[in-house]
Scaffold this active site. Structure first.
Site, PDB file in Angstrom:
ATOM      1  N   HIS A  15      -3.442  -5.611   0.987  1.00  0.00           N
ATOM      2  CA  HIS A  15      -2.783  -5.822   2.277  1.00  0.00           C
ATOM      3  C   HIS A  15      -2.766  -7.301   2.677  1.00  0.00           C
ATOM      4  CE1 HIS A  15      -2.429  -1.653   3.842  1.00  0.00           C
ATOM      5  NE2 HIS A  15      -3.463  -1.414   3.055  1.00  0.00           N
ATOM      6  N   GLU A  69      -1.111  -8.654   4.975  1.00  0.00           N
ATOM      7  CA  GLU A  69      -1.028  -8.774   6.443  1.00  0.00           C
ATOM      8  C   GLU A  69      -2.402  -8.660   7.105  1.00  0.00           C
ATOM      9  OE1 GLU A  69      -0.402  -6.094   4.789  1.00  0.00           O
ATOM     10  OE2 GLU A  69      -0.880  -4.292   5.940  1.00  0.00           O
ATOM     11  N   CYS A 100       0.833  -1.196   0.000  1.00  0.00           N
ATOM     12  CA  CYS A 100       0.000   0.000   0.000  1.00  0.00           C
ATOM     13  C   CYS A 100       0.876   1.257   0.000  1.00  0.00           C
ATOM     14  CB  CYS A 100      -0.976  -0.043   1.175  1.00  0.00           C
ATOM     15  SG  CYS A 100      -2.381   1.072   0.950  1.00  0.00           S
TER      16      CYS A 100
END
Lengths: 77, 224
Positions: B195, B197, B87
């Site tokens: 993302h 994560e 990002c």
């Protein structure tokens, strides 16, 4: 001395902000706005004698992203 | 495996990134503040996390990419250290020249924050070894400036070398050729807007992102 740097999107690079501004102008009843391109103006207060090469390097290294943007320097004396 | 997560003023995914890496590797990453000028010896993976570094001043990622720590990240990347930018981290990597192109305002103007379908284009990289080429996965995005731009020559070059790692499988932000993530020439730097994560635990709703970290760790353990 002062210098102004005008940073604008290159031709052919889509400008969603400009498009939204155009729509808003249309919404306000302004007819005939064919296109809007938005950019930014950065004013630099510089030590006297700052070289043109240095100002250009400031633009190329940080103020503009030359992948997508052009810049123009205007010296105000 | 030793890793580091870069922290800029305005980063907000740094701790999520650290948790994801620790879960995969069993080792807590070092958190590196933007003023650091050196990457500690022995670091195998550097993560540049999401957020709004320096308040997105000037352009997303522009100020962060010129911060002291990024010179060290560039030097490490040149030596083959793995670098993952997510990002805002992807924006920092393009602004710093580690990856080609630029990330512009989403074509639809709006901030987009939702799960999106991605197609894995390259499963041969160290980042994507746990995926199948052509596989569709789901990873959340949350960005305003994710509209990938590069000139046609650069896009053809990326595609020709298999450096498009992920593509959006749906319309998201107007990205050129629906590019969601790209690799550098050496294959050791990946930048992506989604993302991973945030898709690492059942509580997140899906674990497609965990496979990226698992594959990375597995590859590094094997080569260590």
């Amino acid at each position: 001395m002062k210098a102004r740097v005008f940073v604008t999107l290159k031709n052919g690079v889509l400008d969603p902000q400009g498009k939204a501004i155009r729509h808003a102008l249309e919404g306000l009843g302004f007819a005939g706005v064919n296109d809007v391109r938005a950019g930014k103006m950065i004013e630099l207060d510089l030590a006297d004698g700052t070289s043109d090469a240095d100002i250009d390097a400031m633009c190329a290294k940080l103020l503009a992203n030359t992948v997508i943007e052009n810049y123009r320097i205007e010296k105000l004396g | 495996m030793k890793s580091a997560v870069i922290v800029f003023p305005g980063s907000n995914c740094d701790r999520d990134m650290a948790v994801a890496i620790e879960q995969a590797s069993g080792v807590k990453p070092v958190m590196l503040w933007h003023r650091e000028t050196e990457i500690p010896a022995g670091i195998d993976l550097i993560a540049v996390p999401g957020g709004f570094s320096y308040g997105d001043y000037l352009r997303s990622g522009a100020m962060a990419s010129r911060s002291p720590v990024m010179a060290a990240v560039k030097a490490a990347a040149d030596k083959g250290v793995m670098v993952l930018g997510v990002c805002n981290g992807f924006q920092v990597l393009t602004e710093s020249g580690l990856l080609p192109g630029a990330l512009m305002r989403n074509a639809g103007i709006h901030f987009v924050c939702r799960d999106v379908a991605l197609t894995v284009e390259n499963s041969q990289s160290a980042f994507t070894s746990r995926y199948q080429a052509g596989e569709q996965i789901t990873i959340p995005v949350a960005h305003h400036d994710g509209n990938y731009f590069a000139d046609a020559v650069t896009l053809d070059w990326l595609e020709g070398e298999g450096r498009v790692a992920f593509r959006y499988a749906e319309s998201v932000n107007g990205s050129a050729r629906n590019i969601a993530g790209i690799l550098n020439e050496g294959g050791n730097v990946l930048g992506m807007m989604p993302h991973p994560e945030r898709a690492c635990e059942p509580a997140h709703g899906n674990t497609d992102g965990a496979r990226m970290f698992a594959g990375l760790v597995e590859g590094m353990m094997a080569s260590a």
